[in-house]
Design a protein around this motif. Structure first.
Motif, PDB file in Angstrom:
ATOM      1  N   ALA A  35       0.832  -1.205   0.000  1.00 41.01           N
ATOM      2  CA  ALA A  35       0.000   0.000   0.000  1.00 41.01           C
ATOM      3  C   ALA A  35       0.868   1.257   0.000  1.00 41.01           C
ATOM      4  CB  ALA A  35      -0.921  -0.003   1.209  1.00 41.01           C
ATOM      5  N   ASN A  36       2.113   1.122   0.432  1.00 40.26           N
ATOM      6  CA  ASN A  36       3.015   2.267   0.489  1.00 40.26           C
ATOM      7  C   ASN A  36       3.987   2.329  -0.684  1.00 40.26           C
ATOM      8  OD1 ASN A  36       1.928   3.162   2.944  1.00 40.26           O
ATOM      9  ND2 ASN A  36       3.229   1.777   4.098  1.00 40.26           N
ATOM     10  N   LEU A  37       3.727   1.556  -1.732  1.00 39.95           N
ATOM     11  CA  LEU A  37       4.607   1.601  -2.900  1.00 39.95           C
ATOM     12  C   LEU A  37       4.575   2.998  -3.511  1.00 39.95           C
ATOM     13  CD1 LEU A  37       3.958  -1.647  -4.986  1.00 39.95           C
ATOM     14  CD2 LEU A  37       6.059  -0.977  -3.877  1.00 39.95           C
ATOM     15  N   GLY A  58      -2.231 -12.658  -8.458  1.00 40.91           N
ATOM     16  CA  GLY A  58      -3.453 -13.268  -8.966  1.00 40.91           C
ATOM     17  C   GLY A  58      -3.730 -13.040 -10.438  1.00 40.91           C
ATOM     18  N   VAL A  59      -2.840 -12.353 -11.129  1.00 41.05           N
ATOM     19  CA  VAL A  59      -3.050 -12.079 -12.558  1.00 41.05           C
ATOM     20  C   VAL A  59      -2.144 -12.993 -13.367  1.00 41.05           C
ATOM     21  CG1 VAL A  59      -2.895 -10.362 -14.402  1.00 41.05           C
ATOM     22  CG2 VAL A  59      -3.684  -9.680 -12.134  1.00 41.05           C
ATOM     23  N   GLY A  60      -2.779 -13.818 -14.194  1.00 38.56           N
ATOM     24  CA  GLY A  60      -2.044 -14.698 -15.098  1.00 38.56           C
ATOM     25  C   GLY A  60      -2.150 -14.175 -16.526  1.00 38.56           C
ATOM     26  N   LEU A  78      -9.848   5.188 -16.908  1.00 40.41           N
ATOM     27  CA  LEU A  78      -9.970   6.501 -16.281  1.00 40.41           C
ATOM     28  C   LEU A  78      -9.679   6.424 -14.790  1.00 40.41           C
ATOM     29  CD1 LEU A  78     -13.210   7.689 -18.102  1.00 40.41           C
ATOM     30  CD2 LEU A  78     -10.829   8.148 -18.717  1.00 40.41           C
ATOM     31  N   GLU A  79      -9.885   5.236 -14.222  1.00 41.63           N
ATOM     32  CA  GLU A  79      -9.593   4.998 -12.805  1.00 41.63           C
ATOM     33  C   GLU A  79      -9.333   3.519 -12.585  1.00 41.63           C
ATOM     34  OE1 GLU A  79     -12.990   6.345 -10.644  1.00 41.63           O
ATOM     35  OE2 GLU A  79     -14.281   4.765 -11.408  1.00 41.63           O
ATOM     36  N   VAL A  80      -8.621   3.204 -11.516  1.00 43.51           N
ATOM     37  CA  VAL A  80      -8.255   1.813 -11.219  1.00 43.51           C
ATOM     38  C   VAL A  80      -9.504   0.964 -10.984  1.00 43.51           C
ATOM     39  CG1 VAL A  80      -7.045   0.319  -9.578  1.00 43.51           C
ATOM     40  CG2 VAL A  80      -5.983   2.459 -10.312  1.00 43.51           C
ATOM     41  N   ALA A  81     -10.526   1.514 -10.359  1.00 41.30           N
ATOM     42  CA  ALA A  81     -11.751   0.768 -10.059  1.00 41.30           C
ATOM     43  C   ALA A  81     -12.438   0.244 -11.315  1.00 41.30           C
ATOM     44  CB  ALA A  81     -12.710   1.642  -9.261  1.00 41.30           C
ATOM     45  N   MET A  93     -10.499  -9.387  -6.447  1.00 42.61           N
ATOM     46  CA  MET A  93      -9.258  -9.284  -7.216  1.00 42.61           C
ATOM     47  C   MET A  93      -8.766  -7.840  -7.215  1.00 42.61           C
ATOM     48  SD  MET A  93      -6.795 -10.452  -9.071  1.00 42.61           S
ATOM     49  CE  MET A  93      -7.260 -12.113  -9.434  1.00 42.61           C
ATOM     50  N   LEU A  94      -9.683  -6.905  -7.386  1.00 45.76           N
ATOM     51  CA  LEU A  94      -9.314  -5.490  -7.387  1.00 45.76           C
ATOM     52  C   LEU A  94      -8.627  -5.115  -6.081  1.00 45.76           C
ATOM     53  CD1 LEU A  94      -9.354  -2.646  -8.639  1.00 45.76           C
ATOM     54  CD2 LEU A  94     -11.623  -2.351  -7.631  1.00 45.76           C
ATOM     55  N   SER A  95      -9.154  -5.589  -4.970  1.00 43.15           N
ATOM     56  CA  SER A  95      -8.547  -5.244  -3.683  1.00 43.15           C
ATOM     57  C   SER A  95      -7.138  -5.811  -3.547  1.00 43.15           C
ATOM     58  CB  SER A  95      -9.429  -5.707  -2.526  1.00 43.15           C
ATOM     59  OG  SER A  95      -9.466  -7.105  -2.441  1.00 43.15           O
TER      60      SER A  95
END
Length: 104
Positions: A35-37, A58-60, A78-81, A93-95
């Motif tokens: 979270a701090n990257l 989790g992404v293949g 336009l946004e990560v969501a 997966m998004l989380s």
């Protein structure tokens, strides 16, 4: 004899639980680190290659290709969501990956 058996049962129960607690603490620590990257180390969803996307948790290959296909068909993110609109990516997966990606 009963005291000895009872004591061994208590110690066994504690020994079994200890790795679980440590594993959870380790997981929490890695989430806090990710979270701090810094933003310059995150992957831009609008320019990422398949090779970059597969490094996400989790992404293949298939999810990475689906992200790129979505980007090509719909346009830039336009946004990560917006990742939840990609086939195979839900809220869970998004989380997992939202702290590793960004949209410029």
């Amino acid at each position: 004899m009963r005291k000895l058996v009872s004591g061994l049962l208590v110690l066994s129960a504690l020994a079994i639980q200890t790795p679980v607690v440590n594993a959870q603490e380790s997981s929490d620590t890695s989430n806090a680190i990710s979270a701090n990257l810094p933003q310059q180390q995150r992957i831009d969803l609008n320019t990422a290659t398949v090779e970059q996307l597969v490094t996400l948790p989790g992404v293949g290959q298939s999810k990475a290709k689906a992200i790129i296909k979505y980007r090509e068909e719909v346009g830039p993110f336009l946004e990560v969501a917006q990742l939840t609109q990609v086939r195979g990516i839900g809220e869970k997966m998004l989380s997992k990956i939202e702290s590793y990606v960004l949209v410029k």
